[in-house]
Enzyme design. Structure first.
Site, PDB file in Angstrom:
ATOM      1  CE1 TYR A   1       9.873   0.094  -4.890  1.00 58.69           C
ATOM      2  CE2 TYR A   1       9.661  -0.495  -7.059  1.00 58.69           C
ATOM      3  CZ  TYR A   1       9.029  -0.179  -5.858  1.00 58.69           C
ATOM      4  OH  TYR A   1       7.794   0.378  -5.794  1.00 58.69           O
TER       5      TYR A   1
ATOM      6  CE  LYS B   1       5.973  14.053  -3.064  1.00 57.71           C
ATOM      7  NZ  LYS B   1       4.853  15.060  -2.588  1.00 57.71           N
TER       8      LYS B   1
ATOM      9  CG  ASP C   1       1.688  14.964  -3.775  1.00 58.39           C
ATOM     10  OD1 ASP C   1       2.550  15.117  -5.128  1.00 58.39           O
ATOM     11  OD2 ASP C   1       1.710  15.700  -3.083  1.00 58.39           O
TER      12      ASP C   1
ATOM     13  CG  ASP D   1       5.552  -0.724  -8.274  1.00 55.71           C
ATOM     14  OD1 ASP D   1       4.662  -1.251  -9.109  1.00 55.71           O
ATOM     15  OD2 ASP D   1       6.081  -1.104  -7.706  1.00 55.71           O
TER      16      ASP D   1
ATOM     17  CG  ASP E   1       0.050  -1.595 -10.741  1.00 51.99           C
ATOM     18  OD1 ASP E   1       0.327  -2.055 -11.778  1.00 51.99           O
ATOM     19  OD2 ASP E   1      -0.017  -2.364  -9.513  1.00 51.99           O
TER      20      ASP E   1
END
Ligand code: NAD
Length: 370
Positions: free
Chosen positions: A143, A194, A227, A251, A255
């Site tokens: 980001y 990852k 994942d 992020d 959530d």
């Protein structure tokens, strides 16, 4: 009696002041119990500060935040300020606080309280007793990474790109927060990246592994691809204690984890910075929810996310674990007694507004402390 705790309270806009009023009653209750005295300052922030002072957060409010032991934030924003320019958004207040307090680790607990086990979209058997903490790196990664942009290629087509970037120091400081939290919990950290397809992910894994071996060998460390973590959070969320991960994965995963618990009006959070010379971290505590303009002024907002944010503040900034537990237990008991705000209503429960819910929590605190 312990020394005064310097606390800055910023209720903000919409339901912020309504739910913060109930926290103030809990603070008054604690003052009366005389186990602790808060040196409390309250100030304007967000749209309220724009209206009164022409800025989302005044310099003197920032100075007070820097001088405080902890900041308790409500929520900011609303349709009333949406037409103002980009540099006059109420949300700039929280961005400035995070930046100037250098708050880099976002803590999001996902806790399923027994009385609300049916509020989750998952089966009760999967989420009953859930208590996990996601630690999300919040000031670095893709980001913010450079280079970023959109460029025109030789054939006239375009290419958009962002850069995932983490330094050793950035990974270590957020991992330290996770390891230290795990020591106060079940002693397990799962680091998520990852590493199979990203260089920065492999690097993340190496840095966390080395730090763990050097300083936190007493904590159990595992690694998981992001994942798979998303799948595991839905399949068997109780396997986790503390998850530490990058900005973008955090992020998404935080959530997802929040929604395992069912309601926005119940969810607290914290954002932590670096420790000072006395080992105390800068920190800001706030509910996950926003200013809820659709219900503001109606006296029906659920105050529990704000009150539970205060409980987190007691635990992590002031080391008052017993008092934090007392407040959490009071909230659970009130829900179990069948009193509910509209957002967590269920068949057979009684609907109450914000202040009646606050009173019920105070009564329960009286009972528990008796
Ligand atoms: P929101 O979280 O304010 O509301 C989403 C929905 O959840 C609404 O229907 C609301 O009524 C309900 N809700 C939220 N908190 C509740 C509570 N405590 N009790 C009962 N119901 C509750 O999100 P939104 O509607 O997307 O955003 C509204 C405003 O809040 C926007 O201006 C947004 O920018 C701002 N916002 C601020 C923050 C913050 O201050 N950190 C965070 C998110 C959104």
């Amino acid at each position: 009696m312990p020394a005064n705790k310097k606390l800055l309270v910023l209720p903000g806009d919409g339901i912020g002041p309504e739910v913060m009023r109930e926290v103030r009653r809990v603070i008054d209750w604690m003052d009366r119990r005389r186990t602790v005295t808060f040196d409390l300052t309250e100030d304007l922030v967000g749209g309220a500060a724009i209206d009164a002072r022409g800025t989302p957060i005044a310099d003197k409010t920032m100075e007070a935040a820097l001088a405080s032991d902890a900041v308790l934030f409500g929520s900011v924003g609303g349709p009333r300020w949406e037409k103002l320019g980009f540099d006059m958004r109420p949300e700039l207040a929280i961005l400035r606080l995070r930046k100037e307090l250098d708050l880099f680790a976002n803590l999001r607990p996902a806790i399923v309280l027994d009385p609300l086990v049916d509020a989750s979209t998952l089966k009760a058997d999967v989420v009953r007793g859930l208590d996990l903490m996601i630690v999300r790196e919040s000031t670095g990664g893709i980001y913010f990474g450079e280079p970023r942009g959109v460029e025109t290629l030789a054939d006239g087509s375009k290419r958009g790109y962002d850069t995932e970037t983490y330094t050793t120091a950035e990974i270590e400081r957020v991992s330290r927060v996770a390891f230290e939290l795990a020591r106060q919990r079940q002693g397990r950290v799962c680091s998520v990246e990852k590493a199979n397809v990203m260089q920065s992910g492999l690097f993340w894994r190496e840095v966390v592994t080395a730090l763990h071996a050097r300083e936190y060998a007493d904590v159990s460390l595992s690694h998981m691809y992001a994942d798979n973590c998303a799948m595991q959070l839905v399949r068997n969320p109780r396997q986790f204690d503390v998850i530490v991960t990058s900005n973008i994965f955090g992020d998404l995963l935080s959530d997802l984890a929040s929604m395992l618990t069912g309601s926005l009006g119940m969810l607290p959070s914290a954002t932590m910075g670096a420790p000072d010379s006395a080992g105390r971290r800068r920190a800001l505590y706030e509910p996950i929810h926003g200013s809820a303009p659709d219900i503001a002024g109606k006296g029906i907002a659920n105050p529990m996310a704000q009150i539970l944010s205060f409980a987190m503040l007691l635990r992590y900034s002031f080391g008052m674990d017993e008092d934090a537990k007392l407040i959490e237990r009071a909230c659970t008991n009130v829900l179990a007694s069948g009193l509910r705000t509209a957002d967590v209503m269920a068949p057979g429960t009684a609907k109450v507004g914000t202040s009646v819910m606050g009173e019920a929590i105070l009564r329960e605190l009286d009972k528990l402390a008796a």
